[in-house]
Design a protein around this motif. Structure first.
Motif, PDB file in Angstrom:
ATOM      1  N   VAL A  38       1.970   3.467   8.730  1.00  0.00           N
ATOM      2  CA  VAL A  38       1.096   4.017   9.762  1.00  0.00           C
ATOM      3  C   VAL A  38       1.935   3.815  11.099  1.00  0.00           C
ATOM      4  CG1 VAL A  38      -0.943   3.808  11.043  1.00  0.00           C
ATOM      5  CG2 VAL A  38      -0.938   3.427   8.667  1.00  0.00           C
ATOM      6  N   THR A  44      -2.187  -8.752   7.103  1.00  0.00           N
ATOM      7  CA  THR A  44      -1.698  -7.564   7.549  1.00  0.00           C
ATOM      8  C   THR A  44      -1.923  -7.409   8.895  1.00  0.00           C
ATOM      9  OG1 THR A  44      -1.510  -6.350   5.309  1.00  0.00           O
ATOM     10  CG2 THR A  44      -1.846  -5.193   7.032  1.00  0.00           C
ATOM     11  N   GLU A  69       2.627  -5.297   6.989  1.00  0.00           N
ATOM     12  CA  GLU A  69       1.776  -6.301   5.629  1.00  0.00           C
ATOM     13  C   GLU A  69       2.192  -7.430   5.232  1.00  0.00           C
ATOM     14  OE1 GLU A  69       1.467  -2.944   2.524  1.00  0.00           O
ATOM     15  OE2 GLU A  69       0.063  -1.729   3.981  1.00  0.00           O
ATOM     16  N   SER A  72       0.805  -1.155   0.151  1.00  0.00           N
ATOM     17  CA  SER A  72      -0.085  -0.030  -0.151  1.00  0.00           C
ATOM     18  C   SER A  72       0.871   1.182  -0.012  1.00  0.00           C
ATOM     19  CB  SER A  72      -1.006   0.106   1.351  1.00  0.00           C
ATOM     20  OG  SER A  72       0.094   0.442   2.444  1.00  0.00           O
ATOM     21  N   PHE A  95       1.375   2.915   2.561  1.00  0.00           N
ATOM     22  CA  PHE A  95       0.663   3.821   3.540  1.00  0.00           C
ATOM     23  C   PHE A  95       1.283   3.172   4.892  1.00  0.00           C
ATOM     24  CE2 PHE A  95      -2.567   5.167   6.057  1.00  0.00           C
ATOM     25  CZ  PHE A  95      -3.177   6.344   5.507  1.00  0.00           C
ATOM     26  N   ASN A 115       2.527  -0.580  11.029  1.00  0.00           N
ATOM     27  CA  ASN A 115       1.569  -1.688  10.227  1.00  0.00           C
ATOM     28  C   ASN A 115       2.699  -2.553   9.715  1.00  0.00           C
ATOM     29  OD1 ASN A 115       2.235   0.686   8.617  1.00  0.00           O
ATOM     30  ND2 ASN A 115       0.780  -0.038   7.165  1.00  0.00           N
ATOM     31  N   CYS A 144      -9.392  -2.028  14.457  1.00  0.00           N
ATOM     32  CA  CYS A 144      -8.480  -1.389  15.469  1.00  0.00           C
ATOM     33  C   CYS A 144      -9.583  -0.646  16.516  1.00  0.00           C
ATOM     34  CB  CYS A 144      -7.666  -0.469  14.792  1.00  0.00           C
ATOM     35  SG  CYS A 144      -6.538  -1.163  13.890  1.00  0.00           S
ATOM     36  N   CYS A 185      -2.380  -4.085  11.487  1.00  0.00           N
ATOM     37  CA  CYS A 185      -2.418  -2.599  11.602  1.00  0.00           C
ATOM     38  C   CYS A 185      -1.289  -2.173  12.765  1.00  0.00           C
ATOM     39  CB  CYS A 185      -3.811  -2.037  11.905  1.00  0.00           C
ATOM     40  SG  CYS A 185      -5.033  -2.386  10.589  1.00  0.00           S
ATOM     41  N   ALA A 186      -1.022  -0.862  12.552  1.00  0.00           N
ATOM     42  CA  ALA A 186      -0.136  -0.134  13.658  1.00  0.00           C
ATOM     43  C   ALA A 186      -0.732  -0.385  15.138  1.00  0.00           C
ATOM     44  CB  ALA A 186       0.135   1.064  13.187  1.00  0.00           C
ATOM     45  N   GLU A 187      -1.946   0.047  15.319  1.00  0.00           N
ATOM     46  CA  GLU A 187      -2.550   0.122  16.493  1.00  0.00           C
ATOM     47  C   GLU A 187      -2.747  -1.322  17.118  1.00  0.00           C
ATOM     48  OE1 GLU A 187      -3.918   1.072  13.711  1.00  0.00           O
ATOM     49  OE2 GLU A 187      -5.401   2.534  13.965  1.00  0.00           O
ATOM     50  N   SER A 216      -7.605   7.735   9.935  1.00  0.00           N
ATOM     51  CA  SER A 216      -8.542   7.272  10.999  1.00  0.00           C
ATOM     52  C   SER A 216      -8.698   5.883  11.128  1.00  0.00           C
ATOM     53  CB  SER A 216     -10.299   7.477  10.308  1.00  0.00           C
ATOM     54  OG  SER A 216     -10.916   7.143  11.286  1.00  0.00           O
ATOM     55  N   PRO A 217      -8.460   5.423  12.538  1.00  0.00           N
ATOM     56  CA  PRO A 217      -8.401   4.029  12.857  1.00  0.00           C
ATOM     57  C   PRO A 217      -9.601   3.005  12.254  1.00  0.00           C
ATOM     58  CG  PRO A 217      -8.068   5.141  14.764  1.00  0.00           C
ATOM     59  CD  PRO A 217      -8.576   6.116  13.762  1.00  0.00           C
ATOM     60  N   CYS A 218      -9.303   2.096  11.944  1.00  0.00           N
ATOM     61  CA  CYS A 218     -10.260   1.181  10.959  1.00  0.00           C
ATOM     62  C   CYS A 218     -10.909   0.537  12.142  1.00  0.00           C
ATOM     63  CB  CYS A 218      -9.677   0.152  10.109  1.00  0.00           C
ATOM     64  SG  CYS A 218      -8.778  -1.298  11.158  1.00  0.00           S
TER      65      CYS A 218
HETATM   66  N1  THU Z   1      -3.841   0.575   8.753  1.00  0.00           N
HETATM   67  C1  THU Z   1      -3.212   0.683   9.994  1.00  0.00           C
HETATM   68  O1  THU Z   1      -2.209   0.443  10.084  1.00  0.00           O
HETATM   69  N2  THU Z   1      -4.148   0.903  10.859  1.00  0.00           N
HETATM   70  C2  THU Z   1      -5.527   1.436  10.616  1.00  0.00           C
HETATM   71  O2  THU Z   1      -6.358   1.737  11.453  1.00  0.00           O
HETATM   72  C3  THU Z   1      -6.073   1.419   9.226  1.00  0.00           C
HETATM   73  C4  THU Z   1      -4.999   0.761   8.341  1.00  0.00           C
HETATM   74  C5  THU Z   1      -2.709   0.033   7.542  1.00  0.00           C
HETATM   75  C6  THU Z   1      -2.862  -1.415   7.014  1.00  0.00           C
HETATM   76  C7  THU Z   1      -2.481  -1.339   5.993  1.00  0.00           C
HETATM   77  O3  THU Z   1      -0.932  -1.807   5.688  1.00  0.00           O
HETATM   78  C8  THU Z   1      -2.368   0.070   5.360  1.00  0.00           C
HETATM   79  O4  THU Z   1      -2.913   0.829   6.459  1.00  0.00           O
HETATM   80  C9  THU Z   1      -3.427   0.279   4.196  1.00  0.00           C
HETATM   81  O5  THU Z   1      -4.643   0.068   4.677  1.00  0.00           O
END
Ligand code: THU
Length: 141
Positions: free
Chosen positions: A38, A63, A56, A34, A36, A54, A103, A65-67, A98-100
């Protein structure tokens, strides 16, 4: 970036320190799919700070998530009695982060309805209490 008024029991200085910690750990993210990156920094009720990025996987749904990495790190270090007072989530490039939903539920497991959650949203740091982000979160009764 502008910041709205902090909630009680977490100072602006603490929020700044958590943001620096989250940005630092985001640089370690494994995000080749990604791009992306975090970072999440937790402030526990004990005053200790734990971070995570995060991680992946080429099988995308594996994957982390960072949280979730930050929470796993804190529980691994201190055990299941941790209580999260605040969490700051950032994207390394300042994108909205924004936290998914997953998370939010994971934060609820180790937070309180009043846990402060800070994240960038369209260039503004959004400050919320956890109950505002996940009303009616799941609880096994
Ligand atoms: N991601 C997080 O680390 N935390 C979230 O709350 C949302 C998404 C990461 C997961 C993935 O590696 C990347 O962001 C893109 O979705």
């Amino acid at each position: 970036m502008t910041t709205s008024t902090p909630q009680p029991n977490v100072s602006e200085q603490q929020l700044r320190e958590l943001t620096v910690a989250a940005e630092k750990v985001a640089a370690n993210a494994h995000a080749p799919y990604s791009s992306f990156r975090v970072g999440a920094a937790l402030l526990l009720e004990s005053g200790e700070v734990f971070t995570g990025c995060n991680v992946e996987n080429s099988s995308f749904r594996l994957t982390s998530c960072a949280e979730q990495v930050a929470i796993g790190t804190a529980v691994s270090a201190l055990g299941p009695g941790i209580r999260i007072r605040a969490v700051v989530v950032v994207n390394l490039n300042g994108a909205s982060c924004s936290p998914c939903g997953a998370c939010r539920q994971t934060l609820l497991e180790f937070g309180t309805p009043q846990t402060l959650v800070a994240f960038p949203d369209k260039g503004v740091v959004q400050l919320s209490q956890l109950h505002e982000l996940i009303p009616f979160g799941f609880a096994l009764q």
